[in-house]
Design an enzyme around this catalytic site. Structure first.
Site, short mmCIF file in Angstrom:
data_model
loop_
_atom_site.label_atom_id
_atom_site.label_comp_id
_atom_site.label_asym_id
_atom_site.label_seq_id
_atom_site.Cartn_x
_atom_site.Cartn_y
_atom_site.Cartn_z
N GLY A 63 0.81 -1.22 0.00
CA GLY A 63 0.00 0.00 0.00
C GLY A 63 0.84 1.26 0.00
N HIS A 99 4.28 1.31 -8.07
CA HIS A 99 3.28 0.23 -7.94
C HIS A 99 2.38 0.19 -9.18
CE1 HIS A 99 3.90 1.23 -3.50
NE2 HIS A 99 4.26 -0.04 -3.57
N LEU A 101 11.03 5.92 -6.44
CA LEU A 101 9.76 6.06 -5.73
C LEU A 101 9.69 4.98 -4.66
CD1 LEU A 101 7.14 6.69 -8.57
CD2 LEU A 101 8.53 8.33 -7.30
N SER A 102 9.24 5.38 -3.49
CA SER A 102 9.10 4.44 -2.37
C SER A 102 8.04 4.98 -1.43
CB SER A 102 10.43 4.33 -1.61
OG SER A 102 10.23 3.73 -0.36
#
Ligand code: AMP
Length: 270
Positions: A21, A27, A176-177
């Site tokens: 999430g 993602h 991105l994280s």
């Protein structure tokens, strides 16, 4: 999960992207890749407690479920599997898979985050059993995790195919994280130095000594208040450590570093 069973009856293929999430475009790129190859795309969101070796990291893990659902809908993801802890661990959080996938779990992240991959294998096995995907999508950002799951799939004689999706980055290179949302504005401005270090190690491959370039990177990061946990040059096939550049083997450089109490990882194939 009726929808998944229906899909199987109709001979559709299922693509699956497991996540924790706090979704971002990295993602979503997994979902987009899955959509290209599969009729039905499933995402899961589950912050898996057994893979956290640091309880504070687990407690502070960002949760943005409304935004996540919105992003998945925008990406036309067909199914979201959003289990609660008791569903995934009905016998409690001490449960661990007994599946052994070899020494890949002991290297790098396995050494610095004891128990991490045991937790990852435990949850991924459960998720694969539930979703039974034809194709599994994971990000190169977690390169070692990809190798661990590749070994897991090989050990299971399954025909689920692993697809490794390239790392999505911010304009300045920062991977991105979900954990990036915890960076302060000041920390965020420094965070792209991790990527800059990887690029300079890549650019100087077989020109300069890796040991020297690595030291320059650690010194630069340290000056900016970033504490390097590791910068390692490895054989990209098995993550065996290389002391020096070696053009005879596929090389990858991997970094883990702390900005404040936030631990970020990244890597670059050379
Ligand atoms: P996480 O929610 O961090 O457990 O990540 C779920 C999946 O998304 C994993 O397969 C990650 O490797 C992948 N992922 C995370 N960040 C990125 C990124 N920047 N680019 C591509 N994939 C990513």
């Amino acid at each position: 999960m009726h929808y998944i069973n229906n899909a199987k009856y109709q001979g559709d293929t299922i693509g699956f992207a497991p996540t924790m999430g706090a979704l971002h475009n990295g993602h979503i790129s997994l979902i987009e890749s899955a959509k290209k190859n599969n009729q039905v795309v499933v995402a899961s969101i589950f912050v898996n407690p057994t893979q956290f070796n640091n309880q504070d990291d687990l407690l502070k893990y960002p949760k943005t479920i409304d935004k996540d659902v919105y992003l998945l809908e925008q990406a036309k993801c067909d199914v979201l599997f959003l289990p609660i802890v008791e569903e995934m661990y009905p016998n409690g959080l001490d449960e661990r898979s007994k599946t052994q996938v070899g020494s890949i779990t002991e290297k790098l992240e396995g050494a610095f985050r004891p128990g991490h991959f045991e937790g990852v294998i435990t949850i991924v096995e459960k998720l694969l059993q539930i979703v039974q995907p034809h194709d599994l999508y994971m990000g190169q950002k977690d390169y070692q995790q990809c190798l661990v799951i590749k070994a897991l799939l090989a050990s299971q004689n399954t025909d689920t195919q692993l697809h490794i999706v390239p790392t999505k980055r911010e304009a300045d290179g920062l991977a991105l994280s979900s954990r990036n949302t915890r960076l302060t504005e000041g920390q965020r401005q420094q965070a792209n130095l991790l990527y800059q270090c990887l690029v300079s190690i890549q650019a100087q491959a077989n020109i300069k000594s890796f040991a020297i370039v690595k030291k320059e990177c650690i010194d630069l990061l340290s000056k900016k208040g970033i504490e390097t946990e590791y910068i390692l040059l490895c054989n990209a096939d098995n993550l065996d450590i290389l002391e020096e550049y070696n053009s005879d083997v596929p090389m990858i450089v991997l970094i883990a570093a702390y900005i404040g109490d936030i631990r970020l990882i990244d890597n670059l194939v050379l």
